[in-house]
Design a protein around this motif. Structure first.
Motif, short mmCIF file in Angstrom:
data_model
loop_
_atom_site.label_atom_id
_atom_site.label_comp_id
_atom_site.label_asym_id
_atom_site.label_seq_id
_atom_site.Cartn_x
_atom_site.Cartn_y
_atom_site.Cartn_z
N LEU A 125 0.72 -1.02 0.09
CA LEU A 125 0.10 0.15 0.18
C LEU A 125 0.91 1.38 -0.08
CD1 LEU A 125 -2.69 -1.08 2.72
CD2 LEU A 125 -2.91 -0.88 0.40
N CYS A 126 0.51 2.52 -0.62
CA CYS A 126 1.04 3.63 -0.69
C CYS A 126 0.39 4.72 0.04
CB CYS A 126 1.41 3.93 -2.02
SG CYS A 126 2.41 2.86 -2.99
N THR A 127 -0.75 4.60 0.79
CA THR A 127 -1.54 5.21 1.46
C THR A 127 -1.32 5.50 2.81
OG1 THR A 127 -3.13 3.49 1.82
CG2 THR A 127 -3.33 4.88 -0.23
N SER A 128 -0.28 4.80 3.59
CA SER A 128 0.09 4.91 4.98
C SER A 128 0.89 6.11 4.89
CB SER A 128 0.62 3.56 5.35
OG SER A 128 1.74 3.33 4.64
N TYR A 129 1.16 6.18 6.35
CA TYR A 129 2.20 7.56 6.44
C TYR A 129 3.48 7.38 5.86
CZ TYR A 129 5.20 10.47 9.29
OH TYR A 129 6.11 11.77 9.71
N SER A 130 3.80 8.53 5.22
CA SER A 130 5.15 8.39 4.30
C SER A 130 5.10 7.55 3.08
CB SER A 130 6.32 8.28 5.20
OG SER A 130 6.64 6.80 5.13
N GLY A 131 3.96 7.13 2.74
CA GLY A 131 3.92 6.19 1.66
C GLY A 131 3.68 7.08 0.40
N SER A 132 4.05 6.59 -1.13
CA SER A 132 4.07 7.46 -2.08
C SER A 132 4.17 6.40 -3.28
CB SER A 132 5.15 8.21 -2.22
OG SER A 132 5.57 8.85 -3.50
N ALA A 133 2.82 6.28 -4.09
CA ALA A 133 2.78 5.59 -5.25
C ALA A 133 3.86 5.98 -6.30
CB ALA A 133 1.53 5.62 -5.90
N GLU A 134 4.21 7.42 -6.43
CA GLU A 134 5.26 7.77 -7.36
C GLU A 134 6.61 7.12 -6.89
OE1 GLU A 134 7.16 11.60 -9.59
OE2 GLU A 134 5.55 11.91 -7.97
N LYS A 135 6.95 7.14 -5.62
CA LYS A 135 8.13 6.51 -5.26
C LYS A 135 8.17 4.98 -5.40
CE LYS A 135 9.63 10.35 -2.15
NZ LYS A 135 9.68 10.44 -0.80
N MET A 136 6.87 4.42 -5.21
CA MET A 136 6.75 2.67 -5.35
C MET A 136 7.20 2.60 -6.79
SD MET A 136 6.22 -0.14 -3.90
CE MET A 136 5.17 -0.09 -2.35
N TYR A 137 6.58 3.32 -7.83
CA TYR A 137 6.79 3.10 -9.09
C TYR A 137 8.45 3.13 -9.47
CZ TYR A 137 7.50 4.26 -14.10
OH TYR A 137 7.83 4.12 -15.32
N HIS A 138 9.18 4.14 -9.01
CA HIS A 138 10.42 4.03 -9.20
C HIS A 138 11.25 2.92 -8.46
CE1 HIS A 138 10.45 7.87 -11.52
NE2 HIS A 138 9.91 8.39 -10.66
N SER A 139 10.66 2.67 -7.30
CA SER A 139 11.40 1.22 -6.58
C SER A 139 11.32 0.06 -7.42
CB SER A 139 10.72 1.28 -5.31
OG SER A 139 11.42 2.22 -4.43
N ILE A 140 9.97 -0.06 -8.01
CA ILE A 140 9.69 -1.20 -8.81
C ILE A 140 10.62 -1.36 -9.84
CG2 ILE A 140 7.97 -2.34 -10.18
CD1 ILE A 140 7.58 -2.84 -7.06
N GLN A 141 10.58 -0.16 -10.75
CA GLN A 141 11.41 -0.03 -11.87
C GLN A 141 12.78 -0.25 -11.49
OE1 GLN A 141 9.90 0.06 -14.70
NE2 GLN A 141 8.40 0.01 -13.41
#
Length: 225
Positions: free
Chosen positions: A149-165
């Motif tokens: 999930l990227c909705t918890s405190y300090s989460g970020s979907a954009e950062k998750m995208y870059h981490s997955i890449q």
């Protein structure tokens, strides 16, 4: 890195929580590193005794309670060092005895075994994966079925995208992925397998990834498709 270790998998529970906890054991020294210790202290201690482990390290992928709640008891008993990313420690105010803050690409030594730290923000600001020869321990960053999930405190979907890449780019396809939770697939699938079966590894466009991860009306928190 050469394979100088073995790995033990524990599936530990508390109420509705189910976590995979992993222990890396250096074959020659019997030094051990435990990843995200949680819930069943007795089972962890039995495993340490069974495999004659000298617990040297505790590796924290992120600071959510279901990943850190046995850190202090283990430090008190075994005097192990605790490794957590600097960003995660600062953001969550996580402190403990023997804490060592780690950075991206830092190499940790466990006897003759090397463990690479890989900063992968997204689920939290300082989430970290740990790469050890043919295993990568991904916490709540990458599951077999989806991503965290990227909705918890300090989460970020954009950062998750870059981490997955980053994982796709830097990790060989034959590496086996060991997340902290399972929602249908057992841990241990190769990254190549997940590239064809995990939607978040399939999506290439950043905005499409973000929109899909953050879409409304998902059936439940762990419905990834």
């Amino acid at each position: 890195m050469s394979q100088t270790y073995q790995m033990v998998t524990l599936k530990l529970r508390h109420n509705y929580f189910k976590n995979y906890v992993y222990i890396i054991i250096d074959n020659e020294t019997r030094y051990g590193a435990i990843i995200d210790p949680a819930w069943e202290l007795d089972e962890i201690e039995k495993t340490i005794t069974k495999y004659q482990i000298e617990l040297k390290s505790i590796l924290i992928t992120h600071a959510h309670y279901d990943h850190i709640n046995l850190v202090n008891p283990l430090v008190d008993k075994y005097d192990a060092d605790v490794y957590i990313s600097a960003d995660e420690s600062e953001c969550f105010g996580f402190t403990c005895k023997n804490q060592i803050r780690i950075s991206d690409n830092q190499i940790l030594k466990l006897g003759n075994t090397s463990i690479k730290c890989m900063l992968t923000p997204g689920h939290t600001i300082g989430s970290t994966c740990f790469l050890c020869y043919r295993h990568i321990f991904t916490g709540d960053t990458l599951f077999s079925e989806g991503c965290g999930l990227c909705t918890s405190y300090s989460g970020s979907a954009e950062k998750m995208y870059h981490s997955i890449q980053k994982i796709k780019k830097e990790i060989p396809g034959n590496i086996r992925v060991y997340p902290a939770h399972s929602y249908g697939f057992k841990p241990g699938h190769t990254l190549d397998y997940l590239k064809y079966n995990n939607v978040y590894l399939i999506l290439e466009d950043k905005q499409t990834f973000i929109d899909f991860r953050m879409r409304k009306n998902q059936k439940d928190l762990f419905n990834f498709c």
